[in-house]
Write an enzyme that holds these catalytic residues in place. Structure first.
Site, PDB file in Angstrom:
ATOM      1  N   LEU A 105       0.970  -0.944   0.314  1.00 34.72           N
ATOM      2  CA  LEU A 105      -0.337  -0.358   0.170  1.00 34.72           C
ATOM      3  C   LEU A 105       0.497   0.570   0.558  1.00 34.72           C
ATOM      4  O   LEU A 105       1.779   1.292   0.579  1.00 34.72           O
ATOM      5  CB  LEU A 105      -0.620  -0.031   1.042  1.00 34.72           C
ATOM      6  CG  LEU A 105      -2.018  -1.112   0.998  1.00 34.72           C
ATOM      7  CD1 LEU A 105      -2.778  -1.151   3.209  1.00 34.72           C
ATOM      8  CD2 LEU A 105      -2.951  -0.782   0.445  1.00 34.72           C
ATOM      9  N   ASP A 106       0.506   2.317  -0.771  1.00 31.84           N
ATOM     10  CA  ASP A 106       1.448   3.564  -0.684  1.00 31.84           C
ATOM     11  C   ASP A 106       1.691   3.953   0.951  1.00 31.84           C
ATOM     12  O   ASP A 106       1.022   3.897   2.018  1.00 31.84           O
ATOM     13  CB  ASP A 106       0.290   4.643  -1.472  1.00 31.84           C
ATOM     14  CG  ASP A 106       0.607   4.103  -2.617  1.00 31.84           C
ATOM     15  OD1 ASP A 106       0.666   3.251  -3.512  1.00 31.84           O
ATOM     16  OD2 ASP A 106      -0.566   4.513  -3.810  1.00 31.84           O
ATOM     17  N   LEU A 107       2.016   5.178   0.997  1.00 29.12           N
ATOM     18  CA  LEU A 107       2.626   5.340   2.571  1.00 29.12           C
ATOM     19  C   LEU A 107       1.142   6.205   2.745  1.00 29.12           C
ATOM     20  O   LEU A 107       1.876   5.949   3.837  1.00 29.12           O
ATOM     21  CB  LEU A 107       3.495   7.106   2.096  1.00 29.12           C
ATOM     22  CG  LEU A 107       4.611   7.406   3.580  1.00 29.12           C
ATOM     23  CD1 LEU A 107       5.559   6.079   4.125  1.00 29.12           C
ATOM     24  CD2 LEU A 107       4.979   8.371   3.135  1.00 29.12           C
ATOM     25  N   LYS A 191      -5.723   5.732  -7.407  1.00 30.74           N
ATOM     26  CA  LYS A 191      -5.449   7.031  -7.093  1.00 30.74           C
ATOM     27  C   LYS A 191      -5.830   7.596  -8.760  1.00 30.74           C
ATOM     28  O   LYS A 191      -6.362   8.375  -9.273  1.00 30.74           O
ATOM     29  CB  LYS A 191      -3.849   7.395  -6.664  1.00 30.74           C
ATOM     30  CG  LYS A 191      -4.352   7.332  -5.262  1.00 30.74           C
ATOM     31  CD  LYS A 191      -3.337   7.322  -5.075  1.00 30.74           C
ATOM     32  CE  LYS A 191      -2.755   7.486  -3.345  1.00 30.74           C
ATOM     33  NZ  LYS A 191      -1.894   6.732  -2.611  1.00 30.74           N
TER      34      LYS A 191
END
Ligand code: URA
Length: 238
Positions: A105-107, A191
Site C-alpha cells: 500500500l502507498d505510504l 488514485k
C-alpha cells in the site's frame, strides 16, 4: 519469491553426513520421517514447509506464517526504510524477519496488509489470473456520480502500461465516498482511476483481500491467520 523444492535424497545429503546414495538404505531402515510418515522414495519432494526427521533429529521444521496488519498512514510497505517506520516495525513475531509483504500500500494508504513466508501463497494472491478482489474505501475531493460506476466497470486506459484496467465494481456510499473492488493491483491504481475524473483521493483504506477482512483489527494492530486463508475468486461482471 522462489519456492524451494528438492528431492529427498539431495536434501538428506545437503543436511546430514549421509550421501545421496545412502538415502535408499535409510528409507528401507525406516530412519526418515517426512511430515510424520516413513519416507518411501528417494524422489519424494521436500518443499518449503515439509517437516523432515532423520534418526529422531529434526532436519527441517520451517512453518508457514500468515499475518494481517492494519497499516496506519505514514508507515512504509517495505521491510527496510531509512526515513519512515515500516510494517515490520509494527509486528511482534519471532520470525518477522523471514516475512515478505503481499501487495503493498502507498505510504498514506491505510488498511489491510498481508505478510507471509509462504512464497507460493503470496504468488497466488498476487497473480492477475487469480482475480482476487481487493476492496478499498475511498474519500474524494469532488462529488461522485453514476458515470464513475459505468467507466470503472468498462475499464480505464493506462497509457504508461498500455493496458485497460479490468472491470472494477464501484459502490457510491455518499457524495464524497465510495467502496471500490479491484481484481488487480497496478501502481497507484485507485488514485489513477479517480484521476481520470480529475478527482483527487483524499483518503484510501483497504478493507479486504479476497475473504480476508480487517474486521475488528485496530489501526496498527496485527494478528496471525491460523490456516492458509482460502481464496474465493471473484470474477465480477467480466
Ligand atoms: N491504489 C492506490 O492508488 N494506492 C494504494 O495504496 C493502493 C491502491
Amino acid at each position: 519469491m522462489k519456492s524451494k523444492t528438492s528431492r529427498l535424497d539431495r536434501f538428506i545429503s545437503q543436511n546430514s553426513d549421509f550421501s545421496i546414495s545412502d538415502t535408499r538404505l535409510l528409507i528401507a531402515q525406516k530412519r526418515i520421517l517426512v511430515d510424520g510418515c516413513w519416507a518411501y522414495s528417494i524422489q519424494q519432494k521436500v518443499a518449503e514447509f515439509t517437516h523432515v526427521v532423520l534418526d529422531g533429529h529434526c532436519l527441517k521444521d520451517n512453518k508457514p506464517v500468515y499475518l494481517m496488519l492494519n497499516k496506519p498512514k505514514g508507515v512504509v510497505s517495505a521491510t527496510k526504510d531509512l526515513e519512515h517506520p515500516t510494517v515490520l516495525d509494527l509486528i511482534q513475531h519471532p520470525r518477522k524477519n523471514e516475512l515478505h509483504i503481499v501487495g503493498r500500500l502507498d505510504l498514506n494508504t491505510t488498511g489491510l496488509v498481508l505478510l507471509t513466508n509462504d512464497g507460493a501463497w503470496s504468488r497466488k494472491i498476487s497473480l492477475p489470473e487469480t482475480k482476487l478482489a481487493k476492496t478499498y474505501e475511498v474519500t474524494l475531493s469532488k462529488p461522485l456520480s453514476d458515470e464513475y460506476v459505468a467507466v470503472f466497470q468498462q475499464g480505464i486506459y493506462f497509457a504508461y502500461e498500455n493496458i485497460t484496467t479490468q472491470p472494477a465494481c464501484l459502490e457510491i456510499l455518499s457524495d464524497y465516498s465510495a467502496r471500490l473492488s479491484l481484481v488487480e493491483g497496478k501502481y497507484h491504481q485507485v488514485k489513477r482511476m479517480f484521476g481520470f475524473f480529475q478527482n483527487e483521493v483524499l483518503a484510501l483504506h483497504r478493507v479486504s483481500v479476497g475473504d480476508i477482512s480487517l474486521a475488528g483489527l485496530g489501526m496498527g494492530e496485527s494478528r496471525a491467520l491460523m490456516v492458509p486463508p482460502p481464496f474465493t475468486e471473484r470474477r465480477g461482471r467480466d
